[in-house]
Design a protein around this motif. Sequence first.
Motif, PDB file in Angstrom:
ATOM      1  N   LEU A 110      -9.020 141.411 133.494  1.00  0.00           N
ATOM      2  CA  LEU A 110      -9.874 142.504 133.028  1.00  0.00           C
ATOM      3  C   LEU A 110     -10.557 143.039 134.284  1.00  0.00           C
ATOM      4  O   LEU A 110     -11.572 142.506 134.725  1.00  0.00           O
ATOM      5  N   PRO A 111      -9.995 144.054 134.916  1.00  0.00           N
ATOM      6  CA  PRO A 111     -10.490 144.509 136.214  1.00  0.00           C
ATOM      7  C   PRO A 111     -11.828 145.231 136.124  1.00  0.00           C
ATOM      8  O   PRO A 111     -12.234 145.689 135.040  1.00  0.00           O
ATOM      9  N   PRO A 112     -12.535 145.349 137.238  1.00  0.00           N
ATOM     10  CA  PRO A 112     -13.793 146.100 137.267  1.00  0.00           C
ATOM     11  C   PRO A 112     -13.604 147.501 136.699  1.00  0.00           C
ATOM     12  O   PRO A 112     -12.632 148.184 137.019  1.00  0.00           O
ATOM     13  N   GLY A 113     -14.530 147.905 135.817  1.00  0.00           N
ATOM     14  CA  GLY A 113     -14.458 149.224 135.218  1.00  0.00           C
ATOM     15  C   GLY A 113     -13.730 149.280 133.885  1.00  0.00           C
ATOM     16  O   GLY A 113     -13.789 150.306 133.194  1.00  0.00           O
ATOM     17  N   ARG A 114     -13.056 148.211 133.489  1.00  0.00           N
ATOM     18  CA  ARG A 114     -12.323 148.211 132.223  1.00  0.00           C
ATOM     19  C   ARG A 114     -13.298 148.335 131.039  1.00  0.00           C
ATOM     20  O   ARG A 114     -14.300 147.645 130.970  1.00  0.00           O
ATOM     21  N   GLU A 115     -12.989 149.240 130.116  1.00  0.00           N
ATOM     22  CA  GLU A 115     -13.816 149.412 128.920  1.00  0.00           C
ATOM     23  C   GLU A 115     -13.608 148.240 127.973  1.00  0.00           C
ATOM     24  O   GLU A 115     -12.489 147.737 127.816  1.00  0.00           O
ATOM     25  N   LEU A 116     -14.682 147.822 127.338  1.00  0.00           N
ATOM     26  CA  LEU A 116     -14.637 146.758 126.337  1.00  0.00           C
ATOM     27  C   LEU A 116     -15.265 147.313 125.061  1.00  0.00           C
ATOM     28  O   LEU A 116     -16.477 147.516 125.000  1.00  0.00           O
ATOM     29  N   ARG A 117     -14.446 147.583 124.062  1.00  0.00           N
ATOM     30  CA  ARG A 117     -14.926 148.195 122.821  1.00  0.00           C
ATOM     31  C   ARG A 117     -15.096 147.144 121.731  1.00  0.00           C
ATOM     32  O   ARG A 117     -14.185 146.342 121.478  1.00  0.00           O
ATOM     33  N   GLU A 118     -16.265 147.175 121.101  1.00  0.00           N
ATOM     34  CA  GLU A 118     -16.567 146.193 120.060  1.00  0.00           C
ATOM     35  C   GLU A 118     -15.514 146.200 118.951  1.00  0.00           C
ATOM     36  O   GLU A 118     -15.040 145.144 118.527  1.00  0.00           O
ATOM     37  N   GLN A 119     -15.172 147.384 118.470  1.00  0.00           N
ATOM     38  CA  GLN A 119     -14.239 147.483 117.352  1.00  0.00           C
ATOM     39  C   GLN A 119     -12.866 146.918 117.716  1.00  0.00           C
ATOM     40  O   GLN A 119     -12.263 146.168 116.941  1.00  0.00           O
ATOM     41  N   GLU A 120     -12.381 147.248 118.896  1.00  0.00           N
ATOM     42  CA  GLU A 120     -11.072 146.767 119.321  1.00  0.00           C
ATOM     43  C   GLU A 120     -11.067 145.249 119.480  1.00  0.00           C
ATOM     44  O   GLU A 120     -10.100 144.576 119.099  1.00  0.00           O
TER      45      GLU A 120
END
Length: 219
Positions: free
Chosen positions: A27-37
């Motif tokens: 999970l590289p720097p800047g990767r989005e982490l979405r609660e729903q996903e």
Amino acid sequence: MNKGNVTEMQGQRIYDFLRRGILTCHLPPGRELREQELAQQFDVSKSPVREALQHLVSEGLVIVIPRQGYRVSPVSLRDANEIFAFRQALELACIAEAVKNASDEELKALDRFREFDGDYENEFISYNQEFHCALARCSNNGRMARTTCDLIEETERLVRMSVAAVRGPKAHKLVEEHNAIISALQARDSRRAVSLLKAHVSAAVKRFSTALEWTAMQA
């Protein structure tokens, strides 16, 4: 098992997964982490996901973007300098104690780190962590060793980026540096051991800087 315990266990599982992914740069720097996903991925409600993300925020591995969600924290040269400086201070203290407190058998056991024939982009990271933690444990100061090993684990993604900047014969130089540190310790030469380790960690910071510049050019 009540609902609260289930949520806590789910949150811990998600936290462990995300933390490992961040430290290994999957999970590289800047990767989005979405609660729903993430909730769908782990087949849970948003509550344990949010709990895991907040835990990672408190550790500085994830940041909150207002009205957008979460992202894996970027890594700046300033961040690297600060964390490597802290790590260096702890490791130098450990190695100074090791010269005084480690038994001959404990220092002899470090010989297992004199050679490395694996993959420098993957297997080397584990070998490197084990080596530096072994040095810390030779201090025979349990609290200091645990804190140092925890910090070594936290710097894994910095080390991965640092090692990625090393290729060919230069890669073997890292193991040669380990050998020199081991020899100094076994000779109980505190001044030389401290000097070698300080140079070793400083070189890692320079490699990280090179890797950061390369990454910026590829963006």
